[in-house]
Design a protein around this motif. Structure first.
Motif, mmCIF file in Angstrom:
data_model
loop_
_atom_site.group_PDB
_atom_site.id
_atom_site.type_symbol
_atom_site.label_atom_id
_atom_site.label_comp_id
_atom_site.label_asym_id
_atom_site.label_seq_id
_atom_site.Cartn_x
_atom_site.Cartn_y
_atom_site.Cartn_z
ATOM 1 N N UNK B 210 0.830 -1.198 0.000
ATOM 2 C CA UNK B 210 0.000 0.000 0.000
ATOM 3 C C UNK B 210 0.868 1.254 0.000
ATOM 4 N N UNK B 211 1.998 1.172 0.708
ATOM 5 C CA UNK B 211 2.862 2.356 0.832
ATOM 6 C C UNK B 211 3.325 2.849 -0.538
ATOM 7 N N UNK B 212 3.599 1.893 -1.450
ATOM 8 C CA UNK B 212 4.077 2.293 -2.771
ATOM 9 C C UNK B 212 3.000 3.077 -3.514
ATOM 10 N N UNK B 214 0.525 4.706 -2.152
ATOM 11 C CA UNK B 214 0.283 5.986 -1.479
ATOM 12 C C UNK B 214 1.391 6.982 -1.793
ATOM 13 N N UNK B 215 2.624 6.470 -1.892
ATOM 14 C CA UNK B 215 3.734 7.371 -2.219
ATOM 15 C C UNK B 215 3.498 8.017 -3.574
ATOM 16 N N UNK B 216 3.037 7.215 -4.526
ATOM 17 C CA UNK B 216 2.776 7.762 -5.855
ATOM 18 C C UNK B 216 1.600 8.739 -5.811
ATOM 19 N N UNK B 217 0.561 8.357 -5.058
ATOM 20 C CA UNK B 217 -0.584 9.257 -4.913
ATOM 21 C C UNK B 217 -0.171 10.594 -4.324
ATOM 22 N N UNK B 218 0.695 10.516 -3.289
ATOM 23 C CA UNK B 218 1.094 11.740 -2.594
ATOM 24 C C UNK B 218 1.890 12.672 -3.496
ATOM 25 N N UNK B 230 4.051 3.000 -9.814
ATOM 26 C CA UNK B 230 4.325 2.240 -8.594
ATOM 27 C C UNK B 230 3.934 0.774 -8.721
ATOM 28 N N UNK B 234 6.695 -2.516 -9.664
ATOM 29 C CA UNK B 234 6.908 -3.339 -8.479
ATOM 30 C C UNK B 234 6.486 -4.776 -8.743
#
Lengths: 290, 331
Positions: B210-212, B214-218, B230, B234
Motif C-alpha cells: 500500500x505504501x508504494x 500511497x507514495x505515488x498518490x502523494x 508504482x 513493483x
C-alpha cells in the motif's frame, strides 16, 4: 526558473478534464489573521471529522497550520493523529469506507469543496510516510524527479537542476551525487527516507506532511531528519506526526495533543510542554498513560 | 497482561504430558511428513525414468539430435520418426497464444485489482475463473462446431480468395482454409490461458505494498499514473513469471489443441492449414502405435515435453527470484 510556470504550461488537457483549484472568497478568519499581522495560516482544518464506516477516527477537530512553522501532532497510538494528517491531503479518498466531513482550507480554499481535484491538492500538500517509500525499480535520480515527470516536464536541464536542489535540501546530495543512477532501494534506510523527502520537495509543495518520518530509523538518521526539518521550515509549512515527545519538543513550534479522536489541546510547543492547560495533556506528557 | 501470561504459563507447566506421548507424536508426524514429501521426488524421478527408458529406443535409432531435428514422421511405411514438426508446432502455437493473451490478461487483472468496485471486480473475477473451469474438451467441441466454421467463413475464405486472385505467391504460406489449423488452435489456446495469466498477474499486483501506491498518490499521481509508476514496476517480476507459467500451460495443453489443429504430421506447416503439436501427436497416435519404434518415439516426444515444461517452470522461478523486490534492499 519558476516551477509553477512549467506546471501551467504543461498538461492543458488535465486542466480541461478536471477543473483546477477554483479560487473562492478567502475565509474571513484567514483574512483577519493576515490583516492583524499574525503568522499567516497556510492550512486550516475546521470541524474536521473522519469516519471509517461507523468508527469515528477524528472528531470535530479544528487546527491551524502556520506557514514557516512546524506543527507537531502527538498522542497515544490510535488517537487519530495520523488519520487527521491524512485528511490534510485527501489521502482518505483512497480508503473505501472513509468519510470526511468538515473543511480543510488551503490558503483559504476548502480542499474538500466539490469540483476540487485531489490530484492538484496532493501536488500542493506533499507527504512523507512512516516507512521510506522509494520506488525500488527507479534510479535515485528518477525517484526525485518522479513528481515532475508526472506533470509532463521533460526538460533535462531543468530536471537535473531540480534534482540537485531537492537532494541538497534533503541533505542527501553529497552522499548520492556519484551514484544517481543506482536503484532507489540500494541506499540505507535513513538515506531512503531523505530520498522520499527530496522527492516530496522536488514538486515544490506548499505544505509537507510527515507521518512519523523517523520511527523506522536509527537515532543518527533520525537526528539528520530532525535537522532537515529545522532547515525546511524556513520555506515550508510542516506538519509532523510523532509518537516521540522529545522529538516534538525539539522540532516543533506548535503542538496539538490528540486523544481518542479529539484534539485536546493545541498551542505553542513550549507552553504545551511546560504548562499544559488540560489535565489529560499533562498526564500524557508526564507518562501517566499512553 | 504480564500477570495473565505468568498464570497461563504455570497452568501449562503444572501438568505436562508424559514425555513418551510427545516423543511418539513427533516421530509419527515426522515420518508421515517426510515420507509424503519424499514420495513427490520419487514420483517425478520415476516418471522421468519411464520416459527415458521407453524413449531410448527412438533416441538410439535416430540419435538425440537426429530425433529432435528430424522432419519426417512416417509411422506407416518407412518407420522414420523426427520430432521437429511437433516441437515447432508447440513452440509457435504457445508463444503466439501467450503473445495474444498477455495484454488482455494484464488489462483484465488491472481492472480487477485497481479499477472495478468490489462487486464488479468479484463478478469479473468469477467469470474469468469460470472460463478456466470449462473442461478443455468442451472448449474443443465449441471450437469444432462454432469457432472453426466461423473462422473459415469469415476470415480464412476471404483471405484465401483475395490471395488466390491477386497474390498467388502467398498461397503456400497461407495454406488450406479448412478451418482446422494452426491459427484456429492458437486463438483457442490464447483464450484458454487468459484466465491463468489474469489470476497470476492479479496476485502479483495485489502484493504491491500500500505504501508504494500511497507514495505515488502523494506525488499527485492519477489512478493510471499510480499503476504505471508504482504498481506495474513493483509487480513486474510476478507478472513476467506468471506469463512464463502460462506459457508452460499452453505448451502442455492437449485436448482442445488436438481437436482444432488439424493434425498434419509433416512439414511444411502453413498459417491457416493443419499442423500438430507434441501433445496432439501423442494423444492422436498412442493407441494406434503398432511398432515398438513408433511407441518409443511417442515416449521420446513425451520426454521432450517433460523437459520443456520443467525448463519453463525453472525460468519462471528464476525470474521471480531475480526481479523480486525485497523490502528496500535493492532490486
Amino acid at each position: 526558473m519558476n516551477i509553477n510556470v512549467l506546471f501551467k504550461k504543461k498538461k492543458p488537457k488535465e486542466d480541461k478534464m478536471s477543473p483546477d483549484f477554483q479560487p473562492q472568497e478567502p475565509d474571513l478568519l484567514y483574512r483577519e489573521i493576515h490583516m492583524n499581522g499574525s503568522p499567516p495560516i497556510r492550512m486550516e482544518a475546521k470541524n474536521l471529522t473522519v469516519k471509517y464506516g461507523t468508527v469515528t477516527g477524528v472528531k470535530n477537530v479544528s487546527l491551524p497550520v502556520y506557514n514557516e512553522k512546524v506543527t507537531a501532532l502527538i498522542g497515544p497510538s490510535g488517537c487519530g493523529k495520523t488519520t487527521f494528517l491524512r485528511a490534510l491531503n485527501r489521502m482518505h479518498d483512497l480508503t473505501p469506507n472513509a468519510k470526511v466531513t468538515g473543511e480543510v482550507l488551503l490558503d483559504g480554499n476548502n480542499i474538500y469543496a466539490p469540483r476540487v481535484n485531489p490530484v492538484t491538492i496532493r501536488r500542493k500538500v506533499g507527504m512523507v510516510f512512516q516507512k521510506p517509500t522509494p520506488f525500488p525499480t527507479m534510479s535515485i535520480y528518477d525517484n526525485v524527479v518522479a513528481g515532475l515527470k508526472l506533470v509532463g516536464i521533460r526538460n533535462k536541464a531543468f530536471l537535473n537542476e531540480v534534482c540537485e536542489k531537492a537532494l541538497r535540501q534533503a541533505a542527501l546530495w553529497d552522499e548520492v551525487k556519484d551514484r544517481l543512477g543506482s536503484p532507489g532501494g540500494s541506499i540505507s534506510g535513513g538515506q531512503q527516507q531523505r530520498l522520499s523527502i527530496a522527492r516530496a520537495l522536488a514538486i515544490e509543495p506548499e505544505v509537507i506532511l510527515m507521518d512519523e518520518p523517523t520511527s523506522s530509523l536509527d537515532p543518527l538518521s533520525s537526528s539528520k531528519i530532525e535537522d532537515l526539518i529545522n532547515d525546511l521550515k524556513k520555506k515550508y509549512a510542516i506538519v509532523i506526526v510523532t509518537h516521540n515527545m522529545q522529538q516534538a519538543a525539539r522540532v516543533s513550534d506548535n503542538t496539538g495533543f490528540f486523544y481518542v479522536g479529539d484534539l485536546v489541546e493545541f498551542g505553542p510547543t513550549d507552553k504545551l510542554f511546560t504548562n499544559p492547560s488540560h489535565k489529560r495533556t499533562e498526564e500524557y506528557l508526564t507518562g501517566k498513560f499512553g | 497482561m504480564t500477570t495473565n501470561q505468568t498464570a497461563s504459563h504455570s497452568l501449562v507447566l503444572s501438568r505436562p504430558l508424559p514425555a513418551i506421548y510427545r516423543w511418539l507424536g513427533d516421530k509419527i508426524f515426522l515420518t508421515v511428513a517426510v515420507t509424503l514429501g519424499l514420495s513427490i521426488i520419487f514420483l517425478a524421478g520415476a516418471m522421468a525414468w519411464v520416459l527415458i527408458n521407453d524413449g531410448s529406443l527412438a533416441f538410439r535409432e535416430f540419435g538425440v539430435i537426429g530425433f529432435l531435428t528430424g522432419t519426417t514422421w512416417d509411422p506407416g511405411v518407412n518407420f522414420t520418426f523426427g520430432a521437429l514438426p511437433f516441437i515447432f508446432g508447440t513452440v509457435v502455437t504457445s508463444v503466439v497464444a501467450l503473445a495474444l493473451a498477455f495484454f488482455p490478461a494484464v488489462a483484465v487483472a488491472i481492472v480487477i485489482a485497481e479499477y472495478a468496485y468490489g462487486w464488479l471486480a468479484k463478478i469479473i473475477e468469477t467469470l474469468v475463473h469460470l472460463i478456466a473451469a470449462i473442461p478443455s474438451v468442451v472448449v474443443g467441441i465449441w471450437g469444432i462446431f462454432v469457432f472453426a466454421p466461423w473462422m473459415r467463413e469469415k476470415v480464412y475464405m476471404p483471405i484465401f480468395m483475395w490471395a488466390a486472385e491477386s497474390q498467388p505467391s502467398l498461397l503456400p504460406i497461407l495454406g488450406n482454409p479448412i478451418g482446422y489449423g494452426m491459427t484456429t488452435a492458437t486463438i483457442i489456446l490464447a483464450l484458454m490461458i487468459v484466465p491463468f495469466t489474469t489470476a497470476l498477474t492479479r496476485n502479483a499486483i495485489r502484493q504491491v505494498p500500500k505504501e508504494q501506491r500511497e507514495a505515488a498518490r502523494a506525488l499527485g499521481a492519477t489512478r493510471w499514473e499510480v499503476i504505471r509508476m508504482a504498481v506495474l514496476p513493483y509487480a513486474r517480476g510476478g507478472i513476467l513469471a506468471g506469463a512464463i507459467l502460462s506459457l508452460g500451460r499452453a505448451v502442455g495443453e492437449t485436448m482442445a489443441v488436438a481437436m482444432l489443429i488439424g493434425n498434419k504430421n509433416t512439414f511444411p506447416f502453413s498459417i491457416m492449414g493443419p499442423a500438430a503439436t507434441m501433445p496432439s501427436v501423442i494423444i492422436n497416435e498412442f493407441r494406434e502405435a503398432v511398432g515398438n519404434l513408433h511407441l518409443s518415439s511417442l515416449m521420446a516426444i513425451g520426454l521432450v515435453l517433460f523437459v520443456i515444461a520443467i525448463v519453463v517452470n525453472l525460468i519462471a522461478a528464476y525470474i521471480t527470484r531475480k526481479l523480486a523486490i525485497t523490502g528496500g534492499q535493492g532490486i
